[in-house]
Motif scaffolding. Structure first.
Motif, PDB file in Angstrom:
ATOM      1  N   GLN A  15       0.844  -1.198   0.000  1.00  0.00           N
ATOM      2  CA  GLN A  15       0.000   0.000   0.000  1.00  0.00           C
ATOM      3  C   GLN A  15       0.874   1.241   0.000  1.00  0.00           C
ATOM      4  N   GLY A  16       0.401   2.259  -0.693  1.00  0.00           N
ATOM      5  CA  GLY A  16       1.144   3.503  -0.787  1.00  0.00           C
ATOM      6  C   GLY A  16       1.088   4.322   0.484  1.00  0.00           C
ATOM      7  N   ARG A  17       1.866   5.405   0.488  1.00  0.00           N
ATOM      8  CA  ARG A  17       1.938   6.296   1.644  1.00  0.00           C
ATOM      9  C   ARG A  17       1.018   7.494   1.465  1.00  0.00           C
ATOM     10  N   ASP A  18       0.645   8.119   2.577  1.00  0.00           N
ATOM     11  CA  ASP A  18      -0.129   9.356   2.506  1.00  0.00           C
ATOM     12  C   ASP A  18       0.717  10.455   1.881  1.00  0.00           C
ATOM     13  N   LEU A  19       0.067  11.289   1.101  1.00  0.00           N
ATOM     14  CA  LEU A  19       0.753  12.306   0.312  1.00  0.00           C
ATOM     15  C   LEU A  19       1.073  13.540   1.149  1.00  0.00           C
ATOM     16  N   ARG A  20       2.343  13.920   1.137  1.00  0.00           N
ATOM     17  CA  ARG A  20       2.802  15.177   1.728  1.00  0.00           C
ATOM     18  C   ARG A  20       3.044  16.145   0.582  1.00  0.00           C
ATOM     19  N   ILE A  21       2.386  17.308   0.632  1.00  0.00           N
ATOM     20  CA  ILE A  21       2.419  18.182  -0.538  1.00  0.00           C
ATOM     21  C   ILE A  21       2.468  19.646  -0.134  1.00  0.00           C
ATOM     22  N   HIS A  22       3.018  20.474  -0.997  1.00  0.00           N
ATOM     23  CA  HIS A  22       3.138  21.901  -0.722  1.00  0.00           C
ATOM     24  C   HIS A  22       1.785  22.579  -0.873  1.00  0.00           C
ATOM     25  N   VAL A  68      -1.302   8.434  -6.473  1.00  0.00           N
ATOM     26  CA  VAL A  68      -0.861   8.219  -5.093  1.00  0.00           C
ATOM     27  C   VAL A  68      -2.046   7.857  -4.213  1.00  0.00           C
ATOM     28  N   TRP A  69      -3.145   8.575  -4.360  1.00  0.00           N
ATOM     29  CA  TRP A  69      -4.334   8.265  -3.563  1.00  0.00           C
ATOM     30  C   TRP A  69      -4.868   6.872  -3.862  1.00  0.00           C
ATOM     31  N   LEU A  70      -4.942   6.521  -5.136  1.00  0.00           N
ATOM     32  CA  LEU A  70      -5.434   5.191  -5.496  1.00  0.00           C
ATOM     33  C   LEU A  70      -4.547   4.101  -4.896  1.00  0.00           C
ATOM     34  N   ASP A  71      -3.252   4.371  -4.811  1.00  0.00           N
ATOM     35  CA  ASP A  71      -2.322   3.399  -4.255  1.00  0.00           C
ATOM     36  C   ASP A  71      -2.492   3.241  -2.744  1.00  0.00           C
ATOM     37  N   THR A  72      -3.148   4.217  -2.106  1.00  0.00           N
ATOM     38  CA  THR A  72      -3.477   4.075  -0.679  1.00  0.00           C
ATOM     39  C   THR A  72      -4.832   3.399  -0.478  1.00  0.00           C
ATOM     40  N   VAL A 355      12.431  -1.178  -5.163  1.00  0.00           N
ATOM     41  CA  VAL A 355      12.291  -0.106  -6.145  1.00  0.00           C
ATOM     42  C   VAL A 355      10.873   0.460  -6.112  1.00  0.00           C
ATOM     43  N   VAL A 356       9.896  -0.412  -6.028  1.00  0.00           N
ATOM     44  CA  VAL A 356       8.500   0.041  -5.929  1.00  0.00           C
ATOM     45  C   VAL A 356       8.324   0.930  -4.700  1.00  0.00           C
ATOM     46  N   GLU A 357       8.927   0.522  -3.586  1.00  0.00           N
ATOM     47  CA  GLU A 357       8.809   1.341  -2.375  1.00  0.00           C
ATOM     48  C   GLU A 357       9.522   2.681  -2.536  1.00  0.00           C
ATOM     49  N   GLU A 358      10.628   2.707  -3.264  1.00  0.00           N
ATOM     50  CA  GLU A 358      11.306   3.977  -3.543  1.00  0.00           C
ATOM     51  C   GLU A 358      10.414   4.910  -4.360  1.00  0.00           C
ATOM     52  N   ILE A 359       9.753   4.348  -5.355  1.00  0.00           N
ATOM     53  CA  ILE A 359       8.846   5.161  -6.176  1.00  0.00           C
ATOM     54  C   ILE A 359       7.723   5.712  -5.301  1.00  0.00           C
ATOM     55  N   ARG A 360       7.160   4.855  -4.485  1.00  0.00           N
ATOM     56  CA  ARG A 360       6.069   5.289  -3.602  1.00  0.00           C
ATOM     57  C   ARG A 360       6.521   6.415  -2.672  1.00  0.00           C
ATOM     58  N   GLU A 361       7.682   6.246  -2.067  1.00  0.00           N
ATOM     59  CA  GLU A 361       8.164   7.249  -1.127  1.00  0.00           C
ATOM     60  C   GLU A 361       8.466   8.563  -1.841  1.00  0.00           C
ATOM     61  N   GLY A 395       8.028  -7.724 -14.586  1.00  0.00           N
ATOM     62  CA  GLY A 395       6.586  -7.472 -14.606  1.00  0.00           C
ATOM     63  C   GLY A 395       6.151  -6.526 -13.501  1.00  0.00           C
ATOM     64  N   LEU A 396       6.742  -6.678 -12.312  1.00  0.00           N
ATOM     65  CA  LEU A 396       6.379  -5.801 -11.202  1.00  0.00           C
ATOM     66  C   LEU A 396       6.801  -4.367 -11.482  1.00  0.00           C
ATOM     67  N   ILE A 397       7.999  -4.172 -12.016  1.00  0.00           N
ATOM     68  CA  ILE A 397       8.434  -2.819 -12.363  1.00  0.00           C
ATOM     69  C   ILE A 397       7.521  -2.223 -13.425  1.00  0.00           C
ATOM     70  N   SER A 398       7.178  -3.009 -14.423  1.00  0.00           N
ATOM     71  CA  SER A 398       6.299  -2.516 -15.483  1.00  0.00           C
ATOM     72  C   SER A 398       4.956  -2.090 -14.920  1.00  0.00           C
ATOM     73  N   ARG A 399       4.384  -2.895 -14.027  1.00  0.00           N
ATOM     74  CA  ARG A 399       3.094  -2.546 -13.437  1.00  0.00           C
ATOM     75  C   ARG A 399       3.212  -1.308 -12.536  1.00  0.00           C
ATOM     76  N   ALA A 400       4.311  -1.196 -11.792  1.00  0.00           N
ATOM     77  CA  ALA A 400       4.498  -0.060 -10.897  1.00  0.00           C
ATOM     78  C   ALA A 400       4.649   1.242 -11.678  1.00  0.00           C
ATOM     79  N   VAL A 401       5.417   1.198 -12.757  1.00  0.00           N
ATOM     80  CA  VAL A 401       5.615   2.394 -13.579  1.00  0.00           C
ATOM     81  C   VAL A 401       4.293   2.822 -14.208  1.00  0.00           C
ATOM     82  N   ASP A 402       3.487   1.861 -14.591  1.00  0.00           N
ATOM     83  CA  ASP A 402       2.168   2.161 -15.160  1.00  0.00           C
ATOM     84  C   ASP A 402       1.242   2.732 -14.076  1.00  0.00           C
TER      85      ASP A 402
END
Length: 409
Positions: A15-22, A68-72, A355-361, A395-402
């Protein structure tokens, strides 16, 4: 008005992380904490010259917000308008010898095609200002009747003094507001206004201009800001999660819209968070219709540029940054796309979960897309060295990038 078809968003493990935004209104970073349904309103195009890369960069930023929201595991209620009646549209129609309504319809259709090609997730409601005029008129009447608006030679103006929170969105001083108002569609020099900053709510009919029934307001057409307010209140209500757009909308558009809504409802704030994307430049100046220094998504597509490369060119810049488009920017995006596609085409890969977790963070950290791209670049470089042994990694990287970046490999 209909939107465009949605591309499928792959499901990812975890699951993704909550979004921190300006947040423009506070000038700092906030952690968004929507409920199960996150509510987003993004101001849409005025359809007389779509879709240039400045548009695309803005909608890419808010597409990332949705992803990001959908990933949460939240649902997203996303609304976008089309300003299909406004002075610039009418002026361009006269200049080109077009019917204004046909011009708006044609450019809106092209915008849909571009958004589909770029895999931007569509809004739940894609709403034209014209179709909303019957709901706008009663709002203007109510503001007038409650003393928050006044008539001037048949036009109706909003009194900014009717909202005690006026100025809190942009944080600008009065003189800067006045200068920007003059540059961005306002009329601060018009005699008879109570305050030079007061924006128009209803423009009385002028000869040769389209007009609609304004009930007690008389025939005419709505002002710019009240259109978005009416649409947002109808579908999202007050205190929705994010109001978004380009940085040039913080004032006057988002400032005035917030005051309209707050005066109408007696509630505050209109939106919890105000998020603004940077401007894209060309030849040393902001890319804009008035200057004519535009790079169009549709022209790039006609030149056989892969839309995924266009999207990677956008993602290579932080959404809040102002940046300059060059051929080199697009060339680098094309090279990156080729490297990534080569990397995911291998039968085995190096471990992908980290890598997926890096993208999420990275994305959770104020939509830091450049850092997300760097994480995938490192994985692709490992692939080129043939270090992988995990058959599920490509396959996991491809799905994550998408799913997270909207790029189909």
């Amino acid at each position: 008005m209909h939107a465009w078809p949605a591309s499928e968003v792959p499901a990812l493990p975890g699951q993704g992380r909550d979004l921190r935004i300006h947040d423009t209104a506070t000038g700092g970073t906030v952690t968004l904490d929507p409920g199960p349904v996150a509510r987003l309103y993004v101001c849409g195009i005025t359809p007389y010259d779509a879709t240039h890369l400045g548009h695309a960069a803005t909608y890419n930023a808010f597409d990332l917000v949705q992803r990001v929201w959908l990933d949460t595991k939240r649902q997203v209620q996303y609304i976008q308008n089309v300003t299909d009646i406004d002075d610039p549209l009418l002026e361009r129609a006269v200049e080109n010898g077009d019917d204004w309504a046909e011009l708006a319809e044609r450019e809106t259709a092209l915008f849909r095609e571009d958004m589909t090609a770029l895999r931007m997730l569509p809004p739940e409601h894609f709403v034209g200002a014209v179709e909303f005029i019957p709901r706008i008129v009663p709002m203007v009447e109510r503001l007038r009747d409650m003393g928050a608006a006044y008539e001037l030679e048949g036009d109706v103006y909003f009194s900014v003094e009717a909202d005690s929170h006026f100025g809190e969105v942009s944080g600008l001083d009065a003189e800067t507001m006045r200068l920007l108002s003059a540059e961005r569609g306002g009329d601060p020099e018009r005699p008879g206004k109570k305050n030079p900053l007061d924006p128009m709510l209803w423009r009385a009919a002028r000869e040769g201009e389209p007009q609609w029934d304004g009930a007690s307001l008389g025939p005419g057409r709505p002002g710019w800001h009240i259109e978005c307010v009416a649409i947002a209140l109808e579908y999202l209500g007050m205190t929705f999660d994010v109001q978004g757009g380009g940085s040039d909308l913080a004032f006057p558009h988002h400032e005035m819209g917030a005051s309209h809504a707050q005066a109408l409802t007696g509630e505050h704030p209109f939106a919890k968070t105000y998020v603004h994307a940077g401007m894209v430049g060309l030849d040393g100046e902001k890319m804009s219709k008035s200057k004519g220094n535009l790079v169009f998504v549709s022209q790039l597509r006609r030149d056989d540029v892969d839309p995924a490369a266009i999207r990677l060119a956008l993602l290579a810049h932080h959404y809040r940054a102002d940046w300059e488009y060059t051929d080199a920017v697009l060339d680098e995006a094309k090279s990156r796309l080729a490297r990534w596609r080569s990397a995911v085409s291998r039968p085995d890969g190096t471990a992908a979960e980290a890598v997926v977790e890096e993208i999420r963070e990275a994305l959770a950290n104020d939509l830091d897309a450049p850092s997300a791209l760097a994480a995938v670049d490192r994985w692709a470089a490992e692939q080129e060295r043939g270090e992988g042994t995990d058959p599920g990694a490509p396959g996991l990287i491809s799905r994550a990038v998408d799913a997270l970046l909207g790029v189909a490999l």
